[in-house]
Write an enzyme that holds these catalytic residues in place. Structure first.
Site, short mmCIF file in Angstrom:
data_model
loop_
_atom_site.label_atom_id
_atom_site.label_comp_id
_atom_site.label_asym_id
_atom_site.label_seq_id
_atom_site.Cartn_x
_atom_site.Cartn_y
_atom_site.Cartn_z
N ARG A 74 22.77 14.52 -6.58
CA ARG A 74 22.53 13.09 -6.35
C ARG A 74 22.69 12.33 -7.66
O ARG A 74 22.16 12.72 -8.70
CB ARG A 74 21.12 12.86 -5.77
CG ARG A 74 20.87 13.58 -4.45
CD ARG A 74 21.66 13.01 -3.30
NE ARG A 74 21.28 11.65 -3.00
CZ ARG A 74 20.42 11.28 -2.05
NH1 ARG A 74 19.83 12.22 -1.30
NH2 ARG A 74 20.17 10.02 -1.81
N PRO A 117 0.83 -1.19 0.00
CA PRO A 117 0.00 0.00 0.00
C PRO A 117 0.87 1.24 0.00
O PRO A 117 1.84 1.31 0.75
CB PRO A 117 -0.80 -0.11 1.30
CG PRO A 117 -0.50 -1.44 1.87
CD PRO A 117 0.76 -1.91 1.26
N GLU A 118 0.52 2.16 -0.84
CA GLU A 118 1.22 3.44 -0.90
C GLU A 118 0.30 4.50 -0.32
O GLU A 118 -0.75 4.17 0.23
CB GLU A 118 1.63 3.73 -2.35
CG GLU A 118 2.42 2.58 -2.95
CD GLU A 118 2.86 2.81 -4.39
OE1 GLU A 118 3.04 3.98 -4.77
OE2 GLU A 118 3.02 1.83 -5.13
N ARG A 138 2.86 -11.50 4.69
CA ARG A 138 4.33 -11.46 4.64
C ARG A 138 4.96 -10.87 5.89
O ARG A 138 6.18 -10.85 6.00
CB ARG A 138 4.77 -10.70 3.39
CG ARG A 138 4.39 -11.42 2.10
CD ARG A 138 4.77 -10.64 0.87
NE ARG A 138 6.19 -10.62 0.65
CZ ARG A 138 6.78 -9.94 -0.33
NH1 ARG A 138 6.04 -9.19 -1.15
NH2 ARG A 138 8.07 -9.98 -0.48
N HIS A 169 -3.79 -15.25 8.55
CA HIS A 169 -2.77 -14.22 8.74
C HIS A 169 -3.31 -12.97 9.44
O HIS A 169 -2.85 -11.86 9.17
CB HIS A 169 -2.11 -13.82 7.42
CG HIS A 169 -1.50 -14.95 6.68
ND1 HIS A 169 -0.54 -15.78 7.23
CD2 HIS A 169 -1.73 -15.44 5.43
CE1 HIS A 169 -0.20 -16.70 6.34
NE2 HIS A 169 -0.91 -16.53 5.25
#
Length: 274
Positions: free
Chosen positions: A153, A2-3, A113, A94
Site C-alpha cells: 500500500r 467519537p472514536e 451536524r 439538536h
DNA sequence: CCTCCATCCTGTGGGC
DNA sequence: TGCCCACAGGATGGAG
C-alpha cells in the site's frame, strides 16, 4: 468525532439502561438521522415494542441486538452524543432521536451536524451496510495479518489506520496517538513499514485505547462528545500529540508539528517519529 | 482494487 | 462589534 474509546464509554453507560428493556416509544425527529435505512420509517417501526437483549460495539458502531433478529445500530458521526434522561427532562437542541424504555428511561441522540445515524437492520442489511474490519480493541489482528493488509500500500499509514475496513475503531485522534507511540510518521506509505515498526504499531493500539476508555474518552470541548451523564472525558490532558502543534513533545521536548494527511489534520513529533 | 478528493451539516474561534 | 474563513472526533461515493 467519537472514536472507539468514546463509543465504548457510551456503551458502558447505556448497556444497563437498555439491556433487557423494551422500547415503548420511539421518535425520529430529523430525516437525516434515519437515512441509512432504505425505508426510513423502518427505524421507529422496527424498534418500537422490541426488547434489547444485548448492547454491543464494533469499532465506532453501537449494536443493540433485538428480540426480533434485527439489530439497532447507532453511529455518532462527528458530533453525535448519547444522552440518558427521564421523560420531561430539559432537551438539548439538536435532539434528533428519542427512545423511551418500559422502565421510564429516555435514550436521546443529540447530533448538531447530523453525520450520525440510527438504523435498524435485518441480518442481511447489517452485513451489507457495515463494512468493518476487526475491532481494534477486542479482536485486533495479529501483526502478520496487519502486515499483509498493509503490504504494497502506498497510501499514508495514517489514512490506512483510519480505514475502518482494515481495523475498526481508530479515528483522527487515536491514530495520531498510536503513530507517536510507535514512532512512525503519519505520512509514511503503509507498505514501507519494517516488520519491527509493524509490530510496534500493532502493540501501541490496545494500551492507548484502554487508557482512553479508563479516562472516559476525550472531550475536546463541551459541544460534541460528553459522557451520557453530561460529564467530560478526561483523556484530553494525556494526549501525546493530537492538537498540540507547537507544544513540546512529552518524550523529547521538540515542538509538535501539524501536517494534513488525506485531508485530516495530523500531529507528530519530527524527532521521535521517523 | 487503490488513491485521492469532495461532500454531507452546524457551530466556533481566530484574524481583520 | 461584526464579518468571513478555516476547521472540527466520520463515512461514503465517484473520478481517475
Amino acid at each position: 468525532m467519537p472514536e472507539l474509546p468514546e463509543v465504548e464509554t457510551v456503551r458502558r453507560y447505556l448497556a444497563p439502561v437498555v439491556e433487557g428493556r423494551r422500547f415503548v416509544d420511539v421518535e425520529v425527529r430529523h430525516p437525516r438521522t434515519s437515512r441509512r435505512n432504505t425505508n426510513p420509517a423502518d427505524v421507529a417501526d422496527r424498534l418500537r415494542g422490541r426488547v434489547v437483549e444485548r448492547l454491543d460495539r464494533h469499532g465506532k458502531f453501537l449494536l443493540g441486538h433485538l428480540d426480533s433478529e434485527m439489530t439497532w445500530v447507532t453511529h455518532l458521526g462527528m458530533s453525535g452524543r448519547v444522552v440518558i434522561a427521564r421523560p420531561g427532562d430539559a432537551e438539548a437542541i439538536h435532539t434528533h432521536f428519542v427512545a423511551r424504555t418500559d422502565d421510564g428511561a429516555e435514550v436521546r441522540l443529540v447530533d448538531p451536524r447530523t453525520f450520525g445515524f440510527v438504523a435498524v437492520f435485518t441480518p442481511e442489511e447489517l452485513v451489507s451496510q457495515l463494512n468493518l474490519g476487526r475491532d481494534a480493541l477486542s479482536n485486533l489482528p495479529r501483526t502478520p495479518q496487519l502486515a499483509a493488509a498493509l503490504d504494497g500500500r502506498t497510501a499514508p499509514i495514517k489514512s490506512l489506520l483510519l480505514d475502518q475496513r482494515i481495523i475498526a475503531g481508530l479515528g483522527n485522534i487515536y491514530a495520531d496517538e498510536v503513530l507517536h507511540l510507535a514512532r512512525v510518521r503519519p505520512t509514511r506509505p503503509g507498505g514501507s513499514l519494517s516488520p519491527v515498526e509493524m509490530a510496534k504499531l500493532r502493540r501501541s493500539i490496545k494500551p492507548l485505547l484502554e487508557a482512553g476508555i479508563a479516562a472516559g474518552g476525550t472531550s475536546l470541548n463541551d459541544l460534541a462528545y460528553l459522557l451520557p451523564d453530561g460529564q467530560a472525558g478526561d483523556y484530553l490532558d494525556r494526549l501525546r500529540v493530537y492538537g498540540r502543534e507547537g507544544q513540546p513533545c512529552r518524550k523529547c521536548g521538540t515542538a509538535i508539528e501539524r501536517v494534513v494527511v488525506g485531508g485530516r489534520s495530523s500531529f507528530f513529533c519530527p524527532r521521535c517519529q521517523v
